[in-house]
Design an enzyme around this catalytic site. Structure first.
Site, PDB file in Angstrom:
ATOM      1  N   SER A 185      30.163  27.372   9.572  1.00  0.00           N
ATOM      2  CA  SER A 185      29.980  26.463  10.705  1.00  0.00           C
ATOM      3  C   SER A 185      30.973  26.663  11.835  1.00  0.00           C
ATOM      4  O   SER A 185      30.711  26.282  12.968  1.00  0.00           O
ATOM      5  CB  SER A 185      30.045  25.017  10.221  1.00  0.00           C
ATOM      6  N   HIS A 213      23.547  25.433   8.494  1.00  0.00           N
ATOM      7  CA  HIS A 213      23.436  26.030   9.829  1.00  0.00           C
ATOM      8  C   HIS A 213      22.430  27.175   9.873  1.00  0.00           C
ATOM      9  O   HIS A 213      22.238  27.782  10.923  1.00  0.00           O
ATOM     10  CB  HIS A 213      24.806  26.523  10.302  1.00  0.00           C
ATOM     11  N   LYS A 244      20.517  19.254  11.875  1.00  0.00           N
ATOM     12  CA  LYS A 244      20.741  20.353  12.831  1.00  0.00           C
ATOM     13  C   LYS A 244      19.364  20.841  13.338  1.00  0.00           C
ATOM     14  O   LYS A 244      18.815  20.217  14.237  1.00  0.00           O
ATOM     15  CB  LYS A 244      21.594  21.423  12.177  1.00  0.00           C
TER      16      LYS A 244
END
Ligand code: PMP
Length: 390
Positions: A185, A213, A244
């Site tokens: 990240s 991610h 996300k």
């Protein structure tokens, strides 16, 4: 001595920030204009630090699905998944994810943080070992704290170091849970997953990959680094988040092990918290179907990411080792990072300011995360501002 004494150093740091001209480190999004624009602290800002990789937070179909669920099922479930908090749509989302990952079992959690706490602390207990990459996210470290297993860190992205440590465990190596991330990240670098999976297989251990991610970002179908690397069969548990690419909040664990269904009932962070609201589940289901049916979003994301990464490199900035939607610039000191972050804000660009101890090597970062929603002229503005300030 009071309970508050331990916060004095933190208060002093915040005071120092105020003195170096920063009125507040707290950014307030006063009005959202689009997934990549907002009024922040009174001024219009391009958002270049949001993890909103596919730009779905204001997608009309996702918003519509959430509104419908809100109207028919209400604002919250007011209960745990194991009591009154499992609605038909929670089960439907678990089925959607099982289909997407081609897995036998999926658990939906209230956040990605809770998914890591729950899976790590429940899977590995006394007599077991957890081996984590040193650069793993705080939620993985906190899951380890909650577990009674022995915790061993190995050097970031170093399968040789991992193997050395597994070897020392002898017959206990088979009771080991190895934990890595897909895309890390902070610097956006990938784990060497083929090598890590090979080590795991040699020792008969288990592998958990946090694809927070990389969901919607990596792999031909957006399933993450395990898909991109071709090792999905060797990954025992995939953990991820809805916060996300899917533009909501919530987390999941997907597995080919049918035992996952039983693990649910031993999983305290799953049991002792309320389940995600129906509107969240509805928008997430819609966002997942968009992620699957619109690969062009992923392609646009990568065009923006590659452009920014290449430009930063050409400016001589100290970026991460490879191009990814996380483009972080390393700076030598906290003071320099704060000053430059403020100047970027003055130019209408919001990025994440990351200070130690959250950074991998004790330095400071100006961390951009790109979105499919960034228009070329917004990427130009981000590039110009960095050229001017950093
Ligand atoms: N894992 C990683 C690698 C993350 O970066 C994050 C969020 N920053 C999480 C887990 C937690 O996700 P959530 O926001 O859903 O709690």
């Amino acid at each position: 001595m009071t309970l508050f004494a331990k916060f004095e150093a933190l208060a002093a740091t915040r005071q120092a920030l105020a003195e170096c001209g920063l009125k507040s480190v707290n950014v307030v999004m006063e009005k959202l204009i689009s997934p990549t624009e907002a009024i922040v602290n009174g001024r219009p800002m391009i958002l270049a630090g949001t993890n909103n990789y596919l730009g779905l937070t204001l997608n009309a179909d996702c918003v519509e699905a959430a509104c419908q669920a809100l109207q028919t099922e209400g604002t919250g479930t007011t209960g745990s998944r194991v009591a009154n908090g499992t609605y038909a749509d929670h089960v439907a989302l678990e089925n959607d994810l099982s289909d997407f990952f081609d897995c036998t079992s999926v658990i939906v959690f209230s956040t990605g943080y809770v998914a890591n706490l729950g899976m790590i602390s429940t899977l590995a207990g006394s007599g077991d070992t957890i081996m984590i990459d040193a650069d793993c996210h705080a939620s993985i470290y906190d899951g380890c704290k909650l577990s009674t297993a022995d915790i061993i860190r190995f050097r970031h992205n170093d399968p040789v170091d991992l193997e050395k440590r597994l070897k020392r465990l002898k017959e206990r190596a088979a009771n080991t849970l190895i934990i890595v991330e897909g895309l890390y990240s902070m610097l956006g670098d990938r784990a060497p997953l083929a090598e890590i999976a090979a080590v795991k297989k040699r020792y008969g251990a288990y592998l958990l990959v946090d694809e927070a991610h990389s969901l919607g970002v990596l792999g031909a179908n957006g399933r993450g680094l395990a898909e991109e690397t071709g090792v999905e069969q060797d990954v025992d548990f995939i953990v991820g988040t809805f916060s996300k690419s899917l533009g909501a909040i919530g987390g999941y664990c997907a597995s080919k092990h049918k035992e996952l269904d039983t693990i649910r009932y031993a999983n305290r962070p799953y049991i002792f918290t309320a389940s995600p609201s129906p509107s969240i589940i509805a928008s997430t289901r819609k966002a997942l179907s968009i992620l699957r049916s619109q690969p062009e979003l992923r392609h646009r994301l990568w065009e923006n990411a590659n452009r920014l990464y290449r430009h930063f490199k050409s400016l001589g900035l100290r970026v991460g080792p490879e191009s990814s939607p996380i483009v972080a610039v390393r700076l030598a000191s906290k003071e320099e990072a704060i000053q430059k972050w403020c100047r970027l804000l003055e130019q209408g660009i919001y990025v994440n300011l990351v200070l130690p101890p959250a950074t991998p090597d004790g330095g400071a970062l100006l961390r951009c995360s790109m979105s499919a929603d960034h228009r070329p002229e917004q990427v130009d503005r981000i590039m110009d501002a960095f050229a001017d300030v950093v």
